[in-house]
Write a protein that holds these residues in place. Sequence first.
Motif, PDB file in Angstrom:
ATOM      1  N   LEU A  50     120.336  50.795  50.713  1.00 39.74           N
ATOM      2  CA  LEU A  50     120.260  51.616  49.503  1.00 39.74           C
ATOM      3  C   LEU A  50     121.492  51.423  48.627  1.00 39.74           C
ATOM      4  N   TRP A  51     122.660  51.367  49.265  1.00 39.93           N
ATOM      5  CA  TRP A  51     123.893  51.176  48.504  1.00 39.93           C
ATOM      6  C   TRP A  51     123.880  49.835  47.771  1.00 39.93           C
ATOM      7  N   LEU A  52     123.440  48.783  48.444  1.00 40.18           N
ATOM      8  CA  LEU A  52     123.393  47.465  47.824  1.00 40.18           C
ATOM      9  C   LEU A  52     122.408  47.426  46.662  1.00 40.18           C
ATOM     10  N   VAL A  53     121.225  48.018  46.845  1.00 41.07           N
ATOM     11  CA  VAL A  53     120.226  48.034  45.776  1.00 41.07           C
ATOM     12  C   VAL A  53     120.776  48.732  44.537  1.00 41.07           C
ATOM     13  N   VAL A  54     121.358  49.913  44.734  1.00 39.59           N
ATOM     14  CA  VAL A  54     121.888  50.688  43.597  1.00 39.59           C
ATOM     15  C   VAL A  54     123.039  49.943  42.932  1.00 39.59           C
ATOM     16  N   ASP A  55     123.964  49.420  43.716  1.00 38.90           N
ATOM     17  CA  ASP A  55     125.146  48.760  43.159  1.00 38.90           C
ATOM     18  C   ASP A  55     124.786  47.462  42.443  1.00 38.90           C
ATOM     19  N   LEU A  56     123.985  46.616  43.083  1.00 38.56           N
ATOM     20  CA  LEU A  56     123.630  45.326  42.478  1.00 38.56           C
ATOM     21  C   LEU A  56     122.753  45.508  41.243  1.00 38.56           C
ATOM     22  N   ARG A  57     121.862  46.491  41.281  1.00 40.98           N
ATOM     23  CA  ARG A  57     121.022  46.744  40.111  1.00 40.98           C
ATOM     24  C   ARG A  57     121.857  47.258  38.947  1.00 40.98           C
ATOM     25  N   ARG A  58     122.796  48.125  39.228  1.00 39.30           N
ATOM     26  CA  ARG A  58     123.658  48.683  38.178  1.00 39.30           C
ATOM     27  C   ARG A  58     124.459  47.589  37.488  1.00 39.30           C
ATOM     28  N   ARG A  59     124.890  46.586  38.264  1.00 40.40           N
ATOM     29  CA  ARG A  59     125.738  45.533  37.707  1.00 40.40           C
ATOM     30  C   ARG A  59     124.948  44.286  37.310  1.00 40.40           C
ATOM     31  N   GLY A  60     123.613  44.343  37.423  1.00 44.86           N
ATOM     32  CA  GLY A  60     122.764  43.261  36.929  1.00 44.86           C
ATOM     33  C   GLY A  60     122.606  42.069  37.846  1.00 44.86           C
ATOM     34  N   TRP A  61     122.920  42.234  39.134  1.00 45.15           N
ATOM     35  CA  TRP A  61     122.850  41.108  40.065  1.00 45.15           C
ATOM     36  C   TRP A  61     121.585  41.093  40.917  1.00 45.15           C
ATOM     37  N   LEU A  62     120.843  42.173  40.977  1.00 44.65           N
ATOM     38  CA  LEU A  62     119.721  42.272  41.907  1.00 44.65           C
ATOM     39  C   LEU A  62     118.655  41.215  41.613  1.00 44.65           C
ATOM     40  N   GLY A  63     118.291  41.071  40.344  1.00 43.92           N
ATOM     41  CA  GLY A  63     117.294  40.074  39.970  1.00 43.92           C
ATOM     42  C   GLY A  63     117.792  38.655  40.178  1.00 43.92           C
ATOM     43  N   TYR A  64     119.084  38.439  39.953  1.00 46.33           N
ATOM     44  CA  TYR A  64     119.672  37.110  40.158  1.00 46.33           C
ATOM     45  C   TYR A  64     119.533  36.675  41.608  1.00 46.33           C
ATOM     46  N   TYR A  65     119.607  37.639  42.533  1.00 45.53           N
ATOM     47  CA  TYR A  65     119.462  37.336  43.953  1.00 45.53           C
ATOM     48  C   TYR A  65     118.002  37.304  44.405  1.00 45.53           C
ATOM     49  N   GLY A  66     117.071  37.456  43.454  1.00 45.45           N
ATOM     50  CA  GLY A  66     115.658  37.314  43.787  1.00 45.45           C
ATOM     51  C   GLY A  66     114.926  38.592  44.110  1.00 45.45           C
ATOM     52  N   VAL A  67     115.594  39.739  43.956  1.00 43.38           N
ATOM     53  CA  VAL A  67     114.925  41.024  44.208  1.00 43.38           C
ATOM     54  C   VAL A  67     114.464  41.576  42.867  1.00 43.38           C
ATOM     55  N   ARG A  68     113.196  41.426  42.601  1.00 40.55           N
ATOM     56  CA  ARG A  68     112.634  41.866  41.324  1.00 40.55           C
ATOM     57  C   ARG A  68     111.160  42.210  41.522  1.00 40.55           C
ATOM     58  N   PRO A  69     110.566  42.971  40.608  1.00 38.76           N
ATOM     59  CA  PRO A  69     109.135  43.273  40.710  1.00 38.76           C
ATOM     60  C   PRO A  69     108.315  41.992  40.650  1.00 38.76           C
ATOM     61  N   LEU A  70     107.239  41.938  41.410  1.00 37.70           N
ATOM     62  CA  LEU A  70     106.376  40.761  41.387  1.00 37.70           C
ATOM     63  C   LEU A  70     105.620  40.698  40.061  1.00 37.70           C
ATOM     64  N   ARG A  71     105.444  39.480  39.550  1.00 44.75           N
ATOM     65  CA  ARG A  71     104.739  39.271  38.290  1.00 44.75           C
ATOM     66  C   ARG A  71     103.392  38.612  38.557  1.00 44.75           C
ATOM     67  N   ARG A  72     102.568  38.551  37.525  1.00 42.12           N
ATOM     68  CA  ARG A  72     101.241  37.957  37.689  1.00 42.12           C
ATOM     69  C   ARG A  72     101.330  36.518  38.162  1.00 42.12           C
ATOM     70  N   GLU A  73     102.293  35.766  37.626  1.00 46.95           N
ATOM     71  CA  GLU A  73     102.400  34.356  38.015  1.00 46.95           C
ATOM     72  C   GLU A  73     102.830  34.188  39.468  1.00 46.95           C
ATOM     73  N   ASP A  74     103.477  35.219  40.034  1.00 47.68           N
ATOM     74  CA  ASP A  74     103.873  35.136  41.440  1.00 47.68           C
ATOM     75  C   ASP A  74     102.654  35.040  42.350  1.00 47.68           C
ATOM     76  N   PHE A  75     101.576  35.719  41.963  1.00 47.60           N
ATOM     77  CA  PHE A  75     100.374  35.721  42.798  1.00 47.60           C
ATOM     78  C   PHE A  75      99.628  34.395  42.722  1.00 47.60           C
ATOM     79  N   GLN A  76      99.949  33.585  41.704  1.00 54.10           N
ATOM     80  CA  GLN A  76      99.360  32.246  41.624  1.00 54.10           C
ATOM     81  C   GLN A  76      99.953  31.322  42.677  1.00 54.10           C
ATOM     82  N   SER A  77     101.093  31.725  43.239  1.00 50.63           N
ATOM     83  CA  SER A  77     101.748  30.927  44.271  1.00 50.63           C
ATOM     84  C   SER A  77     101.491  31.468  45.673  1.00 50.63           C
TER      85      SER A  77
END
Length: 258
Positions: A50-77
């Motif tokens: 929980l601490w990592l999710v909150v901290d990395l998201r606040r500083r904009g790193w969470l998506g860079y590390y690959g933790v992001r909501p799944l998109r429509r194109e993700d399901f094509q893979s």
Amino acid sequence: MVTLQEKYPVWHAVAWIAIYVITVNVGDLLSEMAGEPNSVTSALLVLLSLWLVVDLRRRGWLGYYGVRPLRREDFQSMLLYLPLLLIVSLQFTKGFKEDLTFTAVLLIIVLMVCVGFLEELIFRGMLLRGIQRTSTLTRAIVISGVTFGIGHVVNLARGMTPLEQAIQVGFGVVLGIVLALLFVVTGTIVPLIVFHALLNISGNITLGDPTADLIMLAATTVVCVGYALYLMAVLRRKGPAEAIAQPAPTMPATVAVV
């Protein structure tokens, strides 16, 4: 840690590997003292996640590390993940342990979800991306995979024989490279977290037979080798996902594929 993350990303990942290992070992010791396996370890890893999710998201790193909501194109893979589904399904064919209580199963699930999240975030997110920023993408894939496999050598302290350990390390290296390739091809570690959690859960709630486990582990390793070769061909043909070419949040990054 912020300075380490921005200027020395590989050492930042190594530091988090150390923090993770120490947390698990301290948690296991306290769980044993409390008389309930996995209890304290689960609580500590939930807090750490929980601490990592909150901290990395606040500083904009969470998506860079690959933790992001799944998109429509993700399901094509999604077809890319079928071998992972096969690997997990094979584990459940062994049958379930009958001596596990509801509390024990719940703690196993919570613990392994956290383990799946933290290991994917650290090895596929932090370490792979850290190496990528200072070297080539190919080296990042190989080194992160090898490091992930070698990390399983700690299981020697849990009663494994050298042969069992060697097979598990070999499997961990190949699987680590497979998961690294999947991250690079798709740009997300969310499906990898789900797979990692399910694989670990299956290994803890299903029946175990040393001989059968070794045979299954060896067979799964062979499957993963073929899987890795296929993903390498996909990467050569299509190149890395667009997200993998994005720079780090606070500094420019260069991606090189060799």
